[in-house]
Design an enzyme around this catalytic site. Structure first.
Site, PDB file in Angstrom:
ATOM      1  N   ARG A 102      11.103  35.967 -57.887  1.00  0.00           N
ATOM      2  CA  ARG A 102      12.425  35.752 -57.882  1.00  0.00           C
ATOM      3  C   ARG A 102      13.264  36.700 -56.865  1.00  0.00           C
ATOM      4  NH1 ARG A 102      11.940  37.088 -64.333  1.00  0.00           N
ATOM      5  NH2 ARG A 102      10.862  35.062 -65.041  1.00  0.00           N
TER       6      ARG A 102
ATOM      7  N   VAL B 114      13.546  43.349 -48.787  1.00  0.00           N
ATOM      8  CA  VAL B 114      14.559  42.362 -48.911  1.00  0.00           C
ATOM      9  C   VAL B 114      15.842  42.752 -49.724  1.00  0.00           C
ATOM     10  CG1 VAL B 114      13.450  41.075 -50.839  1.00  0.00           C
ATOM     11  CG2 VAL B 114      14.758  39.763 -49.165  1.00  0.00           C
TER      12      VAL B 114
ATOM     13  N   ALA C 290      18.277  58.171 -48.962  1.00  0.00           N
ATOM     14  CA  ALA C 290      19.686  58.447 -49.161  1.00  0.00           C
ATOM     15  C   ALA C 290      19.438  59.374 -50.493  1.00  0.00           C
ATOM     16  CB  ALA C 290      20.294  57.228 -49.695  1.00  0.00           C
TER      17      ALA C 290
ATOM     18  N   GLU D  70       5.037  53.904 -50.489  1.00  0.00           N
ATOM     19  CA  GLU D  70       6.110  54.813 -50.069  1.00  0.00           C
ATOM     20  C   GLU D  70       5.336  56.394 -50.143  1.00  0.00           C
ATOM     21  OE1 GLU D  70      10.380  54.854 -50.623  1.00  0.00           O
ATOM     22  OE2 GLU D  70       9.839  56.306 -52.372  1.00  0.00           O
TER      23      GLU D  70
ATOM     24  N   TYR E 110      15.847  45.190 -61.777  1.00  0.00           N
ATOM     25  CA  TYR E 110      14.281  45.250 -61.969  1.00  0.00           C
ATOM     26  C   TYR E 110      13.875  44.538 -63.213  1.00  0.00           C
ATOM     27  CZ  TYR E 110      14.651  48.670 -57.734  1.00  0.00           C
ATOM     28  OH  TYR E 110      14.516  49.464 -56.852  1.00  0.00           O
TER      29      TYR E 110
END
Length: 327
Positions: A100, A188, A210, A277, A321
């Site tokens: 999706r 994306v 951030a 990550e 999410y």
């Protein structure tokens, strides 16, 4: 009484942490010329001599290993563009749009990249997706191309995130290294909103997250599971895996190392706290990046306004999410 004590202590702790950070960052300055002979110096070493490290106060502009931290106002975009055009720099951008995520984000990502990402340089978009026929048609500028590569769809979004490391590494081997000098890897679910240009290019490029760039290190969400290859007790910064890049050689090394660590964890039935990550942060602690991008290069607009952020070059897109990460 305990609640009152915590309420009083927390603001004081952040006050101390913040101003300790500021005083440390302001003291950092370039320390003379690089001693590497002129003929052996890389483009980044030469053009970075034009950076103004003292133009920004209250933020760190240079790491202790002498890598620049790029903030608005430090660089002249015309100088960087001229130097990279002269050096014939070229960029491969990789992005995964699976399930999706393709419908929700890919069109806006690509269209905004055409307006702001490495404008004036040759760029190839490598779009990895499980439904190639649904990739939208994008009007591309001269010297810019798009290649769609089909990938399998994993049952969990965590596996999509982690396994992209192998896919990127394999694609560098089979294609990118023959055609492009640099690689940038993006999530994306982001939208370009201002210049994201050649000043971001370097041998190994990392991004300050951030949500963590002004917090003390003990609040960084490193993986502290001793059984994981991503385990870290401490580090330099907390880097955001939504963007990383560099020369194709460096990105090949990053993705290959992260994939190997991920697979070792899988063999031991371990999964790192923040998946790829966490592994990326471990790698970049051991192999320091040569260039660090400030959070201006990937900003979350849900964060309260910050005076340090003069320009938002890339913004987080709204996250959904609950619907996007379901089968």
């Amino acid at each position: 009484m305990r609640a009152v004590t915590y309420a009083l202590c927390i603001p004081i702790m952040f006050y101390i942490a913040y101003f300790s950070y500021v005083s440390y960052s302001v003291e950092l300055r370039p320390i003379g010329n690089n001693s590497v002979p002129e003929g052996e110096r890389r483009l980044g070493d030469i053009v970075d001599e034009t950076l103004d490290f003292s133009c920004r106060t209250g933020v760190q502009t240079l790491t202790y290993w002498r890598a620049p931290v790029i903030w608005d106002g430090m660089f002249d975009p015309h100088i960087y563009d001229k130097m990279h055009n002269r050096d014939r720099s070229s960029v491969a951008l990789t992005v995964f749009a699976v399930g999706r995520y393709l419908d929700a984000y890919l069109g806006a990502f690509l269209n905004s990249a055409e307006h702001h990402f490495m404008v004036g340089l040759p760029v190839m978009y490598y779009v990895f997706t499980d439904v190639p026929e649904k990739v939208p048609d994008i009007t591309l500028a001269p010297q810019r191309s798009l290649k769609v590569l089909k990938v399998g769809r994993h049952s969990r979004w965590q596996d999509i995130s982690m396994m992209r490391m192998k896919t990127i590494s394999d694609t560098i081997d089979s294609d990118i290294r023959h055609n492009y000098s640099h690689v940038f890897c993006f999530d994306v679910d982001q939208v370009f909103t201002d210049r994201f240009g050649s000043e971001a290019l370097g041998d190994s490029v990392a991004l300050l997250h951030a949500h963590f760039f002004q917090l003390p290190k003990h609040l960084f969400t490193y993986d502290r599971n001793l059984k994981s290859k991503a385990y870290m007790e401490t580090g330099d910064f907390y880097y955001h895996a939504a963007i990383f890049g560099g020369s194709w050689q460096s990105v090949k090394a990053i993705t290959e190392a992260c994939y190997q660590s991920i697979m070792e964890d899988k063999q031991n039935n371990v999964e790192a706290l923040w998946h790829d990550e966490s592994h990326l942060n471990k790698y970049l602690w051991l192999q320091k990046p040569t260039r660090v991008l400030s959070p201006e290069y990937c900003w979350d607009t849900t964060i309260a306004s910050r005076s340090e952020i003069r320009v938002e070059r890339l913004q987080w897109a709204p996250k959904h999410y609950d619907t996007l990460r379901t089968a």
